[in-house]
Design an enzyme around this catalytic site. Structure first.
Site, PDB file in Angstrom:
ATOM      1  CE1 TYR A 144      -3.248  -2.730  -0.001  1.00 16.72           C
ATOM      2  CE2 TYR A 144      -4.228  -1.730   1.938  1.00 16.72           C
ATOM      3  CZ  TYR A 144      -4.273  -2.662   0.928  1.00 16.72           C
ATOM      4  OH  TYR A 144      -5.342  -3.522   0.836  1.00 16.72           O
ATOM      5  CE  LYS A 191       2.042 -17.302  -3.927  1.00 16.47           C
ATOM      6  NZ  LYS A 191       1.359 -18.593  -3.959  1.00 16.47           N
ATOM      7  CG  ASP A 223      -1.273 -19.657  -2.400  1.00 22.23           C
ATOM      8  OD1 ASP A 223      -0.619 -19.562  -1.352  1.00 22.23           O
ATOM      9  OD2 ASP A 223      -0.790 -20.096  -3.464  1.00 22.23           O
ATOM     10  CG  ASP A 247      -7.478  -4.594   3.414  1.00 23.32           C
ATOM     11  OD1 ASP A 247      -8.481  -4.681   4.141  1.00 23.32           O
ATOM     12  OD2 ASP A 247      -7.332  -3.705   2.553  1.00 23.32           O
ATOM     13  CG  ASP A 251     -13.046  -7.701   3.775  1.00 23.18           C
ATOM     14  OD1 ASP A 251     -12.605  -7.003   4.718  1.00 23.18           O
ATOM     15  OD2 ASP A 251     -13.704  -7.238   2.838  1.00 23.18           O
TER      16      ASP A 251
END
Ligand code: NAD
Length: 366
Positions: A144, A191, A223, A247, A251
């Protein structure tokens, strides 16, 4: 003489003002019932600030925040701002605010209230008696913020994921300490098979392990984590991860609690904490008085506990929410057969009423 707490209240856009109203209502009930000196200072942020001042984070809003003991934040953004330049977009205000206030920790507890277990889309045999997972998201760096970050041409754009050892160490310190206070299990989500930053994260994690030998550490690719969260959520206690991954998976974790309208968050690390629901401004339901205010009310309870050390007051709020849900009172996103479907403001009223009842009958913590 009671200490005075100044709260900067930033409702923002979309459902922001509706859910913030209810959180302020609840805080006002606690203020009155427990004789606590809370003072609310409102300021514009996001799209509404852009409309009024031409910037999503006006100087006076930043000053109100810096002059407060904590910030209660609603949500920002909306389709009417989608075509303005990325620098002026409402969402940028939150990124700037986090940077200005040195907020590098985003603590996102995903906790299922017992009465909502059947409301989750996840099957009962997987969810069992509900989850209690803490997602610790790095908030000040990564994809970000990394530079270069720009549109190179009509055909090309770049974002950069960058981390320093210092940034990784400070978020890991928080995550390991949280794990020590909980079930002593920390999952590092990355990752590492593709990203250099993930390799650096793992190096720093290994250097922490001897100092936190009571914490069991495991590593998981992002993943795989998105799958494991819905296949076997009970394997997780504390998850720590970089900004974007955190983030996204929070969710997803909200589905384990029944609705995204149930997940609060605390942004910490500086002198002033910022408390907000994890969801956005939900333009599709804005102005309809149907949004779930509970994530924001839970964020307010995190504020009382983390920023003001008012753990008992925070517990009263959580207990009141639990009782209201047990009574079958629900906003549409968490409604079930036989539940009493209420509006945003009626949900706030019901929680306030329950807080007042708990205070009168003194049945605060069982
Ligand atoms: P969103 O979280 O706003 O909404 C996703 C879905 O969840 C929608 O269907 C919405 O109606 C529902 N929802 C969200 N909160 C709810 C609540 N309290 N009660 C009931 N239902 C709720 O995400 P989005 O649609 O991807 O984004 C909308 C806007 O919000 C965009 O402009 C985005 O940039 C912004 N956004 C802001 C923040 C923030 O302010 N921190 C975070 C995420 C997205």
């Amino acid at each position: 003489m009671n200490k005075k707490y100044k709260v900067a209240v930033l409702p923002g856009d979309g459902i922001g003002p509706e859910i913030i109203n209810e959180a302020v209502k609840v805080l006002s009930a606690i203020k009155k019932g427990m004789n606590i000196s809370l003072q609310f200072e409102y300021a514009d942020v996001g799209g509404v600030a852009y409309d009024n001042y031409g910037t999503s984070l006006p100087e006076q809003t930043l000053n109100t925040c810096k002059d407060s003991d904590a910030i209660l934040f609603g949500a920002i953004g909306g389709p009417q701002y989608d075509n303005i330049s990325i620098e002026l977009r409402p969402e940028k205000a939150l990124l700037k605010l986090r940077k200005e206030l040195g907020l590098y920790i985003n603590s996102r507890p995903a906790l299922t209230f017992p009465s909502l277990i059947n409301r989750s889309p996840i099957r009962r045999e997987i969810l069992k008696d509900g989850v209690d997972i803490l997602i610790v998201r790095e908030l000040s760096s990564g994809l970000y913020y990394g530079e270069p970050k720009k549109r190179i041409s009509s055909e090309e754009a770049v974002d950069t994921m960058r981390y320093t050892k210092t940034e990784i160490s400070r978020i890991l310190t928080y995550a390991f300490e949280q794990a020590q206070q909980r079930d002593k299990k920390l999952t590092v989500v990355d990752k590492e098979n593709v990203l250099q930053t993930s390799k650096l994260w793992r190096e720093v994690v290994s250097s922490f392990e001897s100092s936190y030998s009571d914490v069991e550490v495991d590593y998981m690719y992002i993943d795989n984590c998105t799958m494991q969260l819905v296949m076997n959520p009970h394997q997780f206690d504390v998850i720590v991860t970089e900004n974007t991954f955190g983030d996204i998976i929070s969710d997803e974790a909200s589905a384990l609690t029944g609705s995204i309208g149930m997940l609060p968050s605390a942004s910490l690390g500086g002198q002033i904490g910022l408390y907000e629901p994890i969801h956005g401004s939900a333009p599709d339901i804005a102005g309809m008085n149907i949004a779930n205010p509970i994530a924001t009310i839970l964020s307010a309870s995190m504020m009382l506990e983390n920023s003001f050390q008012l753990a008992r007051e925070a517990e009263i709020i959580r207990k009141a929410i639990n009782n209201v849900l047990e009574a079958g009172i629900r906003t549409p996103d968490i409604s079930q057969e036989n539940s009493q479907v209420v509006s945003t403001s009626e949900m706030g009223d019901a929680i306030v009423q329950e807080i007042n009842r708990l205070l009168i009958t003194n049945k605060v913590v069982e």
